[in-house]
Motif scaffolding. Structure first.
Motif, short mmCIF file in Angstrom:
data_model
loop_
_atom_site.label_atom_id
_atom_site.label_comp_id
_atom_site.label_asym_id
_atom_site.label_seq_id
_atom_site.Cartn_x
_atom_site.Cartn_y
_atom_site.Cartn_z
N ARG A 26 3.88 -7.67 -3.91
CA ARG A 26 2.43 -6.62 -4.58
C ARG A 26 3.18 -5.80 -5.82
NH1 ARG A 26 4.59 -5.22 0.70
NH2 ARG A 26 2.94 -5.06 2.18
N GLY A 79 -4.74 4.32 1.11
CA GLY A 79 -3.38 4.42 0.74
C GLY A 79 -2.73 3.98 0.21
N PHE A 80 -1.19 2.92 0.46
CA PHE A 80 -0.36 2.13 -0.41
C PHE A 80 -0.96 1.48 -0.99
CE2 PHE A 80 3.13 -0.64 -0.08
CZ PHE A 80 3.15 -0.76 -1.08
N ASN A 81 -2.01 0.33 -0.51
CA ASN A 81 -2.64 -0.29 -1.44
C ASN A 81 -3.57 -0.24 -2.85
OD1 ASN A 81 -1.69 -1.89 1.17
ND2 ASN A 81 -3.87 -1.55 1.83
N ARG A 82 -3.38 1.18 -2.63
CA ARG A 82 -3.97 1.34 -4.01
C ARG A 82 -3.25 1.83 -5.66
NH1 ARG A 82 -9.03 5.82 -3.65
NH2 ARG A 82 -8.94 5.08 -5.04
N THR A 83 -2.21 1.69 -4.74
CA THR A 83 -1.00 1.90 -5.37
C THR A 83 -0.51 0.86 -6.58
OG1 THR A 83 1.04 1.53 -4.08
CG2 THR A 83 0.19 4.14 -3.82
N TRP A 84 -0.76 -0.35 -5.29
CA TRP A 84 0.29 -1.72 -6.58
C TRP A 84 -1.29 -2.71 -6.32
CZ3 TRP A 84 -1.12 -6.04 -3.15
CH2 TRP A 84 -1.85 -5.67 -2.08
N LEU A 172 7.04 -1.51 -8.93
CA LEU A 172 6.71 -0.97 -7.97
C LEU A 172 7.01 0.49 -7.49
CD1 LEU A 172 6.99 -4.03 -5.43
CD2 LEU A 172 4.57 -3.09 -6.36
N LYS A 175 10.37 3.50 -3.83
CA LYS A 175 10.60 3.09 -1.94
C LYS A 175 9.82 1.31 -2.10
CE LYS A 175 7.12 6.24 -0.67
NZ LYS A 175 6.56 6.74 -0.25
N TYR A 176 9.67 0.94 -2.58
CA TYR A 176 8.89 -0.27 -1.53
C TYR A 176 9.73 -1.28 -3.02
CZ TYR A 176 4.84 2.57 -0.57
OH TYR A 176 3.98 3.93 -0.11
N ARG A 179 11.62 -4.34 -0.25
CA ARG A 179 10.13 -5.28 0.33
C ARG A 179 10.05 -6.23 -0.55
NH1 ARG A 179 4.93 -1.96 2.61
NH2 ARG A 179 5.65 -0.06 3.19
#
Ligand SMILES: Cc1cc2nc3c(=O)[nH]c(=O)nc-3n(C[C@H](O)[C@H](O)[C@H](O)COP(=O)(O)O)c2cc1C
Length: 197
Positions: A26, A79-84, A172, A175-176, A179
């Protein structure tokens, strides 16, 4: 900065390096670009994937970062996909053509999603061969993407794949990060394979 880790698959028998080394990061370098030749190479890999009856029930919308197409795909990530994913160099929207033109869209191309997945697996392998990484996303707004690109009902957006140059996990949100470096796992073969003689 944290180093980029080796996340090679652990296998019970050797597999091709291109398969064992592929994984879905990511953290992408927001300054990296892909060349037109690299994009064409990945699309050729997708084009030459197998398909049921060679119908090739798949289509693609492709945008390099900074282009209109990239922005039009990006805004419909969830959601989250738009951050990375916006840091990737390329976004590829993969579309399954579930029925031929003029036909009832009730699953006439029963293998369209399979054929689309095959082509994107090829694209990911080619990306890896070019020293890039690919990360597929199912977290997309399907109806919005269809409207954005004025797709007929028989064209079903399946995934958006981010392609780019891998970067440090430090890019990132905290919190990610974990992963990105965690051990990669799979179901054991004897759970996956229901019968084997
Ligand atoms: C069809 C499909 C949809 C996925 N959707 C997302 C997604 O929306 N967001 C995300 O961060 N990862 C997504 N992934 C990535 C998977 O989580 C990832 O492939 C899986 O955890 C295995 O990890 P690896 O690819 O690094 O081996 C998706 C993968 C596939 C094949």
């Amino acid at each position: 900065m944290s180093a980029i880790v080796d996340r090679r698959a652990v296998t019970a028998a050797p597999i091709e390096e291109i398969l064992s080394m592929r994984w879905s990061p990511r953290s992408f370098d927001p300054a990296a670009v892909v060349s037109d030749e690299q994009v064409t190479s990945m699309l050729e890999a997708a084009r030459w994937a197998a398909s049921a009856s060679n119908v090739q029930a798949r289509r693609f919308v492709v945008g390099k970062r900074g282009t209109d197409s990239f922005a039009r795909i990006e805004r419909h990530l969830m959601g989250f996909n738009r951050t990375w994913a916006p840091n990737a160099s390329l976004l590829v929207l993969a579309i399954a053509v579930i029925a031929p033109e003029g036909d009832d869209p009730a699953g006439a191309h029963r293998w369209a999603e399979y054929d689309t997945g095959q082509s994107m697996a090829n694209l990911a392998s080619q990306a890896h061969a070019l020293g890039l990484h690919a990360h597929p996303m199912g977290g997309i707004e399907v109806a919005d993407l269809r409207a954005e690109f004025d797709l007929p009902e028989r064209f079903v957006p399946i995934t958006v794949t981010a392609v780019g140059t891998i970067a440090s996990p430090d890019l990132l949100p905290e919190k990610y990060r974990e992963r990105e470096t965690a051990e990669r796992t799979r179901l054991p073969l004897d759970e996956l394979v229901l019968a084997r003689d």
